[in-house]
Write an enzyme that holds these catalytic residues in place. Structure first.
Site, short mmCIF file in Angstrom:
data_model
loop_
_atom_site.label_atom_id
_atom_site.label_comp_id
_atom_site.label_asym_id
_atom_site.label_seq_id
_atom_site.Cartn_x
_atom_site.Cartn_y
_atom_site.Cartn_z
N THR B 53 29.29 45.57 27.17
CA THR B 53 30.11 46.52 27.84
C THR B 53 31.73 46.64 27.79
O THR B 53 32.03 45.29 27.19
CB THR B 53 30.09 46.67 29.37
OG1 THR B 53 29.99 45.33 29.75
CG2 THR B 53 28.33 47.04 29.97
N GLY B 55 34.78 46.20 28.83
CA GLY B 55 35.77 45.16 29.44
C GLY B 55 35.10 43.87 29.31
O GLY B 55 36.14 43.11 28.81
N CYS B 56 33.99 43.65 29.43
CA CYS B 56 33.44 42.13 29.34
C CYS B 56 33.60 41.85 27.68
O CYS B 56 33.95 40.60 27.41
CB CYS B 56 31.97 42.28 29.42
SG CYS B 56 31.61 42.91 31.11
N SER B 57 33.51 42.89 26.77
CA SER B 57 33.58 42.31 25.49
C SER B 57 34.90 42.34 24.83
O SER B 57 35.36 41.59 23.95
CB SER B 57 32.74 43.57 24.47
OG SER B 57 31.50 43.40 24.80
N LEU B 61 35.20 38.15 27.77
CA LEU B 61 34.44 36.95 27.14
C LEU B 61 35.42 36.38 26.05
O LEU B 61 35.56 35.02 25.91
CB LEU B 61 33.20 37.52 26.44
CG LEU B 61 32.63 36.47 25.43
CD1 LEU B 61 32.06 34.90 25.72
CD2 LEU B 61 31.45 36.91 24.72
#
Lengths: 167, 168
Positions: B53, B55-57, B61
């Site tokens: 997704t 924001g996560c990517s 992370l």
């Protein structure tokens, strides 16, 4: 499983099921009416994005022989998986599905359950997923349905098996 | 173990013992208990709503990958990333970022860890199921020392790596 959709059944419910699909360039909204009405569609279901058989054999087979299916009158090849659309897009990009195979995300398994192709893979850490199958659908009516005996198998639902049925 | 009865769920807090939950690494056959990862070690653990997704990517992370050396310099033994995804998806996501040995990508496919910590985020409308809120933690020998929870579940503020790094 109580039933799985069979030949001559309709896969277009009266209330359209909304999903999202990656078409090779972007993710678009798509519902069952849009996907199936007035089209000859080969739909195949897979247990999971990034899982071995799905990634290494099932989807690549359809990418490779998409042109053969097109020459037999198929308008759309759609791969359906119970994954969210971000995962489907990332997987599609990794496999280079391009415009040939529409990668459809059915995150709550709504469509998959509507055709009786859901399978509980919770024990395997995957939750409720799609079993492996392929269907030839003409204007929303099922013409052929080939369901694997187990989600891990790839035989009756492979692109070659579908081509054989169409010829 | 944390009592997860509906009436007694309390969000995890500093000082709590981290719950012992089975997560999965690489495939459904890669079961690993959190107690095994945490025993006698200084561990950074961050969780997020979904592999692949935005924001996560784009932010969450990558920040931890970038700060890996600095975490190690501060005595952190292991960095763990957890999400409610299946283990194939988690592994693929990690590979797409070439995390290598830097970050252990662990799947919480049934949301058991999210439930045990009371950080479940209902993203059924967007992603199809319940996920984990975004948070970061420092855990020493199984005990929570720092805990940064994004209250709205998806924000990219207190749980970013630089914030945890400066607290260690």
């Amino acid at each position: 499983r109580f039933f799985s959709v069979a030949a001559n059944a309709s896969v277009i419910p009266s209330t359209p099921i909304k999903m999202k699909a990656f078409n090779g360039s972007e993710t678009e909204d798509i519902n069952t009416s849009q996907l199936f009405t007035d089209k000859k569609v080969v739909v195949f279901g897979v247990p999971g994005a990034f899982t071995p058989v799905c990634s290494n054999q099932h989807v690549p087979g359809f990418i490779e022989k998409a042109h053969s299916l097109a020459s037999l009158g198929i308008d759309t090849i759609a791969c359906v998986s119970v994954n969210d659309h971000f995962v489907m897009k990332a997987w599609a990009e990794k496999l280079n599905t391009g415009p040939q195979v529409l990668m459809v995300s059915d995150p709550t398994a709504e469509f998959t359950k509507s055709i009786g192709m859901d399978v509980d893979l919770t024990a395997g850490g995957l939750g409720v997923r799609s079993t492996r199958y392929a269907m030839v659908v003409d204007n929303g009516t099922v013409k052929q349905v080939m369901k694997e005996d187990s989600p891990g198998a790839l035989d009756a639902s492979s692109v070659d098996a579908v081509l054989a049925k169409l010829k | 173990t944390v009592d997860t009865h509906a009436n007694n769920i309390m969000v995890v807090k500093v000082g709590d013992k981290f719950p012992d939950v089975t997560l999965f690494e690489g495939s459904p056959a890669g079961a690993v208990k959190t107690s095994e990862i945490l025993a006698g070690k200084k561990v950074v653990l961050f969780a997020l709503p979904g592999a692949f997704t935005p924001g996560c990517s784009k932010t969450h992370l990558p920040g931890y990958i970038e700060d890996y050396d600095q975490f190690k310099a501060k005595g952190v033994d292991t960095i763990v990333c957890v999400s409610v995804n299946d283990p194939f998806v988690m592994a693929a996501w990690g590979e797409s970022f070439k995390v290598g040995d830097k970050i252990r990508m662990l799947a919480d496919p049934r949301g058991e860890l999210a439930e045990a910590l009371d950080v479940v985020l209902d993203l059924t409308a967007v992603l199809g199921n319940k996920r984990s809120k975004r948070y970061s933690m420092l855990i020493e020998d199984g005990c929570v020392k720092h805990f940064n929870l994004e209250e709205d579940g998806g924000g990219l503020t207190c749980s970013l790596s630089n914030n945890l790094l400066s607290a260690i």
